[in-house]
Design an enzyme around this catalytic site. Sequence first.
Site, PDB file in Angstrom:
ATOM      1  N   GLU A 129       0.844  -1.189   0.000  1.00 25.24           N
ATOM      2  CA  GLU A 129       0.000   0.000   0.000  1.00 25.24           C
ATOM      3  C   GLU A 129       0.884   1.246   0.000  1.00 25.24           C
ATOM      4  O   GLU A 129       2.011   1.220   0.488  1.00 25.24           O
ATOM      5  CB  GLU A 129      -0.927   0.015   1.228  1.00 25.24           C
ATOM      6  CG  GLU A 129      -2.001  -1.058   1.175  1.00 25.24           C
ATOM      7  CD  GLU A 129      -3.139  -0.800   2.164  1.00 25.24           C
ATOM      8  OE1 GLU A 129      -3.164   0.267   2.809  1.00 25.24           O
ATOM      9  OE2 GLU A 129      -4.010  -1.682   2.272  1.00 25.24           O
ATOM     10  N   HIS A 176      -5.003   6.376  -0.103  1.00 18.42           N
ATOM     11  CA  HIS A 176      -4.079   5.247  -0.046  1.00 18.42           C
ATOM     12  C   HIS A 176      -4.529   4.197  -1.041  1.00 18.42           C
ATOM     13  O   HIS A 176      -5.633   4.266  -1.581  1.00 18.42           O
ATOM     14  CB  HIS A 176      -3.958   4.681   1.375  1.00 18.42           C
ATOM     15  CG  HIS A 176      -5.174   3.960   1.862  1.00 18.42           C
ATOM     16  ND1 HIS A 176      -6.267   4.622   2.360  1.00 18.42           N
ATOM     17  CD2 HIS A 176      -5.478   2.641   1.923  1.00 18.42           C
ATOM     18  CE1 HIS A 176      -7.187   3.739   2.718  1.00 18.42           C
ATOM     19  NE2 HIS A 176      -6.743   2.518   2.458  1.00 18.42           N
TER      20      HIS A 176
HETATM   21 ZN    ZN Z   1      -7.511   0.734   3.067  1.00 13.42          ZN
END
Ligand code: ZN
Length: 167
Positions: free
Chosen positions: A38, A99
């Site tokens: 991420e 994100h």
């Molecule tokens: Zn998330």
Amino acid sequence: MPEDGKDFVSQVHGISVHLTGVAVHTIKEYALAAGDRETGGILVGRYDGHGNNVTVSEATTQSKDSRSGRTWFQRGVHGLKDLLQSRWRHGEYYVGEWHSHPRAAPEPSANDIKEMRAISKEISYRCPKPVMIIAGTSAAREVYLSASVFERGGLVRLQESSVSSET
Ligand SMILES: [Zn+2]
């Protein structure tokens, strides 16, 4: 290649979020570049219409003190204070967070919601209605964006609007 801007709305709540092409481009490019981890950053822009119409003009890339894994992201703060101070001179502010979800849907997780709720209560952000953009990537290197706004601690999911944007 320049990206088109994107618009998200909630008719029921009378809330709209506009992402400029520049912001869309940054989010897509860095979500893909981060591969199976991420990544994310903050959203900078402005509020109009009593805070109900948000324009996101810029998405920052991951600050160097951020940490991340396959299904989690902890945004750092390095450099953000200076950046926000310089944007503030042009009438732009912190408006939220973005994100990525590598190879997953851009659905807000329980943890995402918890963190955004905390941010919306955090006085130092001075941001009563923070925006959350999630970028889900696919194996075919496509990127799908979702947009939500937190209002009085509650999550408002926005729908992508088909109305095309110029910027
Ligand atoms: Zn998330």
